[in-house]
Enzyme design. Structure first.
Site, short mmCIF file in Angstrom:
data_model
loop_
_atom_site.label_atom_id
_atom_site.label_comp_id
_atom_site.label_asym_id
_atom_site.label_seq_id
_atom_site.Cartn_x
_atom_site.Cartn_y
_atom_site.Cartn_z
N HIS A 122 0.87 -1.19 0.00
CA HIS A 122 0.00 0.00 0.00
C HIS A 122 0.91 1.24 0.00
CE1 HIS A 122 -2.81 2.92 1.86
NE2 HIS A 122 -3.79 2.09 1.59
N ASP A 199 3.04 -4.34 8.08
CA ASP A 199 1.82 -3.56 7.90
C ASP A 199 0.65 -4.53 8.10
OD1 ASP A 199 -0.46 -2.34 6.98
OD2 ASP A 199 0.35 -1.78 5.02
N GLN A 202 -4.70 -4.80 7.35
CA GLN A 202 -5.75 -5.70 6.88
C GLN A 202 -5.76 -7.02 7.66
OE1 GLN A 202 -8.05 -4.79 4.87
NE2 GLN A 202 -7.13 -2.92 4.07
N CYS A 364 -4.93 2.75 -3.36
CA CYS A 364 -3.64 3.19 -2.81
C CYS A 364 -2.52 2.21 -3.13
CB CYS A 364 -3.73 3.43 -1.30
SG CYS A 364 -4.76 4.83 -0.91
#
Lengths: 407, 135
Positions: A122, A199, A202, A364
């Site tokens: 992202h 990250d 999600q 994104c």
């Protein structure tokens, strides 16, 4: 099995109609809807004991501080952080990643060093490292993906050497839905001495995440994608790294002793929380963690797996529909697709007229879309409150749209 | 199936008017929106008295941007350069026969973005060429 009907009753927004149709909300990967316990926890604070946290020597401030800091404890236990000091409240995932790039990154990355990302990141796990690399004359490397949207793990060893100081990787792609083998990546990165940032924007909302099991050095996620409010996110970091990092934003609360010319810093986690924090939102996030824990992250993940497999099967059967990304068993509840050459904005717009909320665009991830030879896709994403009937509504609306506009 | 996708928009999207390129355009205009991939290429040829004589476009994008560009090529006919420069967003949105919601205005306006860039380049290149120089 989740009692989805009962869960849906907790989310007031889901009972709305849109353009005369019952709402089908398929955009939780962007931001989830909010259950009553979260809304009520925040409203109770505002109504009953609102006062600024920390250092207030009176009942309201003490109650608010207790609620905020207890939310931190619950978040720590939710991701199995070894100590509460490793849980820094930020604004969102983006700010959490930027915090690491600006503090750890600027203190540790030097000219010629390498930062390894993946082709599915992202923009929020890409731009902070671009800025850092440009400033430090460091080099960005990308672990490639297959055409199916899986990481080329066979290429990892050749990219990893002692020049790589940081690996930043998504746990689950917000476009492909791919769930990445983060534990394996962390293991290999640590062998060459690289620090790993995950990250998990999600991942944390949708599956059990255990930072000690992953052994990652940093992990970032947002409250608003996991039934919590906007404006609150989390950076988990290993205490030993956080201790050595310079502060991020300067201001109140993050200091210990302040002189005219210099200052010393507060203890963790407050060293990284300058100014009045989003403590009402923090309390909301704590309530969201309680809510998700009460239902069970394993059960939520199983429900989404089932829904994703069903949707993948039904969508793939539509003529001219192409789902991006790997097969059902390697992905989470995110399905990005193209449909009969119709521009994704038109698809999303026409689905909206049927009461169905999906997202369209590059989500994104512009470089990823270019890598796949696409400009934009339509994305349907699922959460604990979605049903197979909603997948059917999506499929029916797409069939109708194809009949009207298909070329 | 939708109040947005009116007959006019569908018609212009499926049967774009003035598609293609001109042999010697006076004004050449491009817009490129990386966020959605809408691309509009607009070409305008002026008559000796400085009015729009021919317009053509090519592009790739959503129905609204393509229909808007097609409508554009019809509406610009006969306008003076000053009139082109005076075109407002409201003018362009007014050419569509249904209201365009805020989140799709950018699509409808991409031909105008192209035109403005083309006009600026045209002005930098000097006043309209005399017919004799057009060859």
């Amino acid at each position: 099995m989740l009692d989805v009907e009962r869960i849906r009753a907790d989310f007031p927004a889901l009972s709305r109609t849109v353009h005369g149709h019952p709402l089908v909300f398929l955009d939780s990967a962007a931001s989830s809807q909010k259950p009553l316990p979260v809304l009520e926890a925040m409203e109770r604070l505002y109504r009953e004991y609102y006062a600024n946290v920390h250092r207030g020597i009176y009942a309201f401030s003490e109650e608010a501080t207790l609620a905020y800091e207890s939310a931190r404890d619950r978040v720590a236990s939710f991701i199995n952080a070894p100590v509460r000091e490793g849980v820094i409240f930020t604004r969102n995932t983006t700010e959490a990643i930027n915090l690491v790039a600006y503090t750890w990154g600027r203190a540790n990355i030097r000219s010629g060093d390498r930062i390894l990302l993946t082709e599915m990141e992202h923009h929020s796990n890409l731009i902070p490292w671009q800025l850092l690399a440009q400033e430090k004359e460091a080099q960005l490397l990308y672990l490639p993906i297959t055409d199916d949207g899986l990481l080329r793990m066979d290429r990892l060893d050749s990219l990893l050497d002692e020049r790589v100081k940081l690996v930043a990787v998504t746990m689950m792609s917000n476009v492909l839905g791919t769930i990445n083998p983060v534990r394996e990546i962390v293991g290999k990165a640590h062998e060459v001495g690289a620090v790993v940032l995950v990250d998990a924007a999600q991942a944390v909302p949708h599956m059990p995440v255990d930072v000690q099991d992953l052994d990652c050095d940093f992990l970032a996620f947002s409250g608003h994608k996991m039934c919590g409010p906007t404006g609150i996110g989390v950076l988990y970091g290993k205490e030993v790294l956080l201790e050595r990092m310079p502060p991020f934003l300067g201001g109140g609360n993050m200091i210990h002793r302040v002189e005219w010319e210099s200052a010393t810093w507060n203890r963790l986690p407050w060293k990284f929380e300058a100014g009045t924090p989003a403590f009402v939102e923090g309390v909301g996030l704590g309530a969201a963690v309680d809510y998700l824990t009460g239902i069970g992250m394993e059960a939520i993940a199983a429900h989404e797996r089932e829904l994703t497999a069903y949707a993948l099967e039904r969508l793939s059967a539509l003529p001219g529909l192409r789902v991006i990304g790997p097969p059902a068993h390697q992905r989470g509840g995110v399905l990005a697709f193209t449909f009969r050459g119709i521009h994704p904005h038109d698809v999303a717009h026409l689905l909206d007229r049927e009461g169905i909320a999906v997202r369209a665009g590059h989500h994104c991830a512009q470089p990823l879309h270019r890598r796949l030879g696409l400009t934009a896709t339509v994305r349907a994403s699922f959460y604990l409150y979605n049903t197979t009937e909603e997948v059917d509504r999506l499929v029916q609306a797409l069939e109708q749209l194809g009949n009207t506009l298909g070329q | 199936m939708s109040t947005l996708y009116s007959e006019t928009i569908l018609d212009h999207y499926i049967h774009p008017r003035n598609w293609g390129r001109l042999s010697s355009p006076d004004i050449v205009a491009d817009s490129d929106d990386p966020s959605c991939g809408d691309q509009v290429h607009l070409e305008i040829a002026l008559s000796p008295d400085g009015r729009v004589a021919q317009v053509a476009f090519e592009g790739e994008g959503c129905m609204i941007s393509m229909a808007s560009a097609s409508l554009f090529t019809e509406r610009l006919q006969g306008m003076r350069v000053e009139e082109l420069e005076a075109l407002t967003e409201e003018d362009v949105l007014g050419w569509m026969d249904v209201p365009i919601p805020p989140n799709r205005r950018r699509c409808a306006l991409s031909p105008l973005v192209a035109l403005r860039a083309g006009l600026a380049a045209y002005r930098r290149g000097g006043e309209p060429k005399a017919p004799a120089q057009k060859g």
